[in-house]
Enzyme design. Structure first.
Site, PDB file in Angstrom:
ATOM      1  N   ASP A 239       0.823  -1.209   0.000  1.00 12.80           N
ATOM      2  CA  ASP A 239       0.000   0.000   0.000  1.00 12.80           C
ATOM      3  C   ASP A 239       0.860   1.263   0.000  1.00 12.80           C
ATOM      4  O   ASP A 239       1.986   1.277   0.491  1.00 12.80           O
ATOM      5  CB  ASP A 239      -0.876   0.046   1.259  1.00 12.80           C
ATOM      6  CG  ASP A 239      -2.120  -0.804   1.141  1.00 12.80           C
ATOM      7  OD1 ASP A 239      -2.201  -1.623   0.218  1.00 12.80           O
ATOM      8  OD2 ASP A 239      -3.004  -0.655   2.011  1.00 12.80           O
TER       9      ASP A 239
ATOM     10  N   HIS B 251       3.732  -2.023   3.383  1.00 10.59           N
ATOM     11  CA  HIS B 251       3.854  -0.694   2.791  1.00 10.59           C
ATOM     12  C   HIS B 251       5.286  -0.512   2.289  1.00 10.59           C
ATOM     13  O   HIS B 251       6.229  -0.677   3.070  1.00 10.59           O
ATOM     14  CB  HIS B 251       3.569   0.402   3.823  1.00 10.59           C
ATOM     15  CG  HIS B 251       2.196   0.353   4.413  1.00 10.59           C
ATOM     16  ND1 HIS B 251       1.838  -0.547   5.386  1.00 10.59           N
ATOM     17  CD2 HIS B 251       1.089   1.115   4.162  1.00 10.59           C
ATOM     18  CE1 HIS B 251       0.569  -0.338   5.725  1.00 10.59           C
ATOM     19  NE2 HIS B 251       0.087   0.651   4.999  1.00 10.59           N
TER      20      HIS B 251
END
Length: 277
Positions: A88, A233
């Site tokens: 993400d 992430h």
């Protein structure tokens, strides 16, 4: 940053006698909006029972006809022990290093990308993500919580990413991840209108709270099970260095690491649907 999913009454699709059964949306007594949720295994079973869907693990096409496929290898997650790897909030200055690792390990992932300060600043990385067979996906333009803004603004948050990715790659994402995993009936309707399926997760290292790569690795490995969806992430300093160890151990444990669309195949992601293991 991921936080607990918004509480709502949810229904799960299941395969009964090989037929598709769509869960109906209802309003609970409490007034909470319900939305349609399915697990990857249920989606695959429904697609197989109906005879629909793709015949391989490469994903499908988006509603506009410009192919958005994730992954370069054929895989059948009805037989293989699969787990989807997702990142993400990128791309970022760490993304090229991550892509080097994934290329070396012959692994493909799904990238839920942010628009502002990410897609807009790193178009070369977006092109590389696509060129190397990874799956392009939407994480909104500026990470606003979609359940806390007006539907028109939520639509802009998602559509700006759709347009930006298409301008760079010629492809339009078919998957989105709502910031913090917060969704509801309204967000589901907006997603459906834009041709986007919603993807949540089952594994989080909470790498937004630590730069300890060993701890990130430990958390991922502790939580991973078959048909899981891993959330990481590529914007945080400790995450990318953890990836080689995560991949090595997952492979040792017999996992096939895939994109989200490969995990769902032969089902095709359905706009508006929430996919969660």
């Amino acid at each position: 940053m991921p936080k607990p999913f918004r509480t709502a009454r949810r229904t799960r699709r299941t395969s009964i006698a090989g037929l598709l059964t769509a869960a109906s949306l209802v309003l609970g007594v409490s007034g909470c909006a319900a939305y349609d949720v399915t697990a990857p295994a249920d989606a695959r079973a429904d697609a197989a029972g109906s005879g629909a869907g793709a015949k391989n693990g490469k994903g499908g096409k988006n509603g506009k006809g410009d192919g958005q496929e994730g992954g370069g290898q054929d895989v059948d997650c009805r037989k293989a022990k699969c787990v989807a790897l997702t990142f993400d909030a990128g791309p970022s200055e760490n993304t090229n290093r991550l892509l080097d690792i994934l290329k070396k390990e012959k692994v493909h992932a799904t990238f839920f990308m942010l628009g502002k300060n990410h897609i807009a600043k790193h178009p070369t990385e977006v092109r590389r993500i696509d060129a190397e067979g990874h799956e392009l996906a939407n994480h909104t333009w500026s990470h606003q919580i979609l359940t806390e803004i007006e539907p028109a603004e939520a639509k802009r948050e998602l559509s700006r990413v759709q347009e930006a990715v298409h301008k760079i790659t010629g492809k339009t994402p078919t998957l989105m991840r709502p910031p913090q995993g917060r969704t509801d009936e309204t967000v589901s309707e907006v997603s459906k209108d834009l041709g986007l399926a919603q993807v949540l997760w089952s594994v989080t290292a909470k790498d937004y709270r630590t730069n300890d790569s060993a701890l990130i690795t430990e958390r991922v490995l502790e939580q991973t099970e078959r048909d899981g969806i891993i959330l990481l992430h590529d914007i945080y300093r400790g995450t990318v260095p953890a990836v080689p160890g995560i991949l090595k151990e997952l492979k040792k444990r017999g996992y096939t690491i895939v994109t989200v669309s490969q995990l769902l195949s032969p089902a095709k992601p359905q706009p508006g649907m929430v996919y969660r293991p």
